[in-house]
Scaffold this motif. Structure first.
Motif, PDB file in Angstrom:
ATOM      1  N   SER A 178       0.754  -1.118  -0.181  1.00 43.99           N
ATOM      2  CA  SER A 178       0.094  -0.104  -0.036  1.00 43.99           C
ATOM      3  C   SER A 178       0.907   1.164   0.139  1.00 43.99           C
ATOM      4  O   SER A 178       1.255   1.178   0.729  1.00 43.99           O
TER       5      SER A 178
ATOM      6  N   SER B 142      -0.034   4.192   0.824  1.00 43.74           N
ATOM      7  CA  SER B 142      -0.564   5.269   1.923  1.00 43.74           C
ATOM      8  C   SER B 142       0.347   3.943   3.339  1.00 43.74           C
ATOM      9  O   SER B 142       0.000   4.891   4.172  1.00 43.74           O
TER      10      SER B 142
ATOM     11  N   ARG C 287      -1.644   2.029   4.581  1.00 45.90           N
ATOM     12  CA  ARG C 287      -2.676   1.220   5.064  1.00 45.90           C
ATOM     13  C   ARG C 287      -2.345   0.234   5.960  1.00 45.90           C
ATOM     14  O   ARG C 287      -2.447  -0.525   5.681  1.00 45.90           O
ATOM     15  N   LYS C 288      -3.384   0.493   7.012  1.00 46.88           N
ATOM     16  CA  LYS C 288      -3.630  -0.780   8.067  1.00 46.88           C
ATOM     17  C   LYS C 288      -5.143  -0.854   8.553  1.00 46.88           C
ATOM     18  O   LYS C 288      -5.325   0.102   8.530  1.00 46.88           O
TER      19      LYS C 288
ATOM     20  N   ASP D 270      -9.848   1.715   8.976  1.00 43.91           N
ATOM     21  CA  ASP D 270      -8.362   1.533   8.297  1.00 43.91           C
ATOM     22  C   ASP D 270      -7.521   2.097   8.377  1.00 43.91           C
ATOM     23  O   ASP D 270      -8.329   3.220   8.816  1.00 43.91           O
TER      24      ASP D 270
ATOM     25  N   LYS E 267      -5.033   4.714   7.369  1.00 43.49           N
ATOM     26  CA  LYS E 267      -4.057   5.391   6.036  1.00 43.49           C
ATOM     27  C   LYS E 267      -3.272   7.123   6.151  1.00 43.49           C
ATOM     28  O   LYS E 267      -3.911   7.565   6.757  1.00 43.49           O
ATOM     29  N   LYS E 268      -2.247   7.131   4.951  1.00 39.88           N
ATOM     30  CA  LYS E 268      -1.201   8.405   5.104  1.00 39.88           C
ATOM     31  C   LYS E 268      -2.143   8.958   4.437  1.00 39.88           C
ATOM     32  O   LYS E 268      -2.358   8.823   3.647  1.00 39.88           O
ATOM     33  N   GLU E 269      -2.586  10.312   5.229  1.00 42.64           N
ATOM     34  CA  GLU E 269      -3.279  10.468   4.003  1.00 42.64           C
ATOM     35  C   GLU E 269      -1.897  12.445   3.159  1.00 42.64           C
ATOM     36  O   GLU E 269      -0.939  12.884   3.878  1.00 42.64           O
TER      37      GLU E 269
ATOM     38  N   TYR F 207      -2.498  11.896   9.352  1.00 47.42           N
ATOM     39  CA  TYR F 207      -3.150  10.153   9.375  1.00 47.42           C
ATOM     40  C   TYR F 207      -5.017  10.646   9.091  1.00 47.42           C
ATOM     41  O   TYR F 207      -4.834  10.782   9.764  1.00 47.42           O
TER      42      TYR F 207
ATOM     43  N   GLU G 201       3.821   5.076  12.948  1.00 45.61           N
ATOM     44  CA  GLU G 201       3.583   5.425  11.194  1.00 45.61           C
ATOM     45  C   GLU G 201       4.567   6.821  11.534  1.00 45.61           C
ATOM     46  O   GLU G 201       5.989   6.713  10.506  1.00 45.61           O
TER      47      GLU G 201
END
Length: 209
Positions: free
Chosen positions: A63, A65, A67-68, A80, A82-84, A92, A195
């Motif tokens: 992923s 981003s 994503r976890k 979920d 994710k990084k923006e 995040y 993260e």
């Protein structure tokens, strides 16, 4: 001696179906433990200090981003993380399985330590709330403060762990949560800070040390 936190005046939680089940009824200490054989290095189990599992997190190797997916004990996705991208400060987000935003965490580094602000709409009041998380990662601890009341609603402190909690080189951390706070909300904050702190370091659970 285990840290004890006072209960919050009203429940604080993310707007997802599992929040009610994950409200801390008393001061709870959650253990976040990395899965040694995880291909992504970002999958881990989450349990109470008693050993009772409550959630698990699966990282995605491919992923963009990072994503976890946070899942309940029936392996159903809860949200979920994710990084923006395209933000000045590292940002995040936690989104539900339909893509609806639940939580936003913006982090930045101070000269000593780190800080992050999390904003979310409280499931129980419909009002926007914010938590401030700051600490000296070299000292292995951080406090999470409810900005409206100034109450400490969470604490990360690896020194709470005994030797038997740390096995086979696993990254393992203790997260204490105040009564009345959604434990998944606090876990999400920690993962977001993990993260940020591990960017360029090669990963690992809650890289606060």
């Amino acid at each position: 001696m285990a840290l004890q936190l006072p209960p919050v005046p009203q429940p604080l939680g993310l707007n997802h179906p599992t929040a009610d089940l994950l409200l801390a009824r008393q001061t709870e200490t959650i253990i976040l433990r990395e899965k040694v054989m995880s291909l992504s290095g970002d999958s881990f189990d989450i349990s109470l200090q008693s050993g009772q599992p409550i959630l698990r997190v699966q990282g995605s190797v491919f992923s963009f981003s990072g994503r976890k997916t946070v899942m309940n004990l029936n392996n159903q996705p809860v949200f979920d993380i994710k990084k923006e991208h395209l933000h000045i400060h590292a940002t995040y987000a936690a989104v539900d399985p339909n893509g609806n935003p639940l939580l936003e965490v913006k982090s930045s580094f101070k000269l000593i330590g780190s800080k992050a602000r999390a904003t979310f709409v409280n499931k129980y009041t419909g009002q926007q709330e914010s938590f401030l998380m700051q600490g000296n990662w070299f000292d292995s601890r951080a406090d999470i403060v409810h900005e409206k009341t100034g109450m400490v609603v969470g604490n990360i402190n690896r020194k709470l762990l005994s030797g038997r909690d740390i096995l086979f080189g696993q990254q393992t951390y203790a997260l204490t949560v105040a009564p009345g706070v959604d434990m998944s909300l606090m876990v999400a904050m920690c993962i977001c800070m993990d993260e940020k702190n591990n960017e360029g370091k090669g990963g690992g659970i809650l890289g606060l040390i």
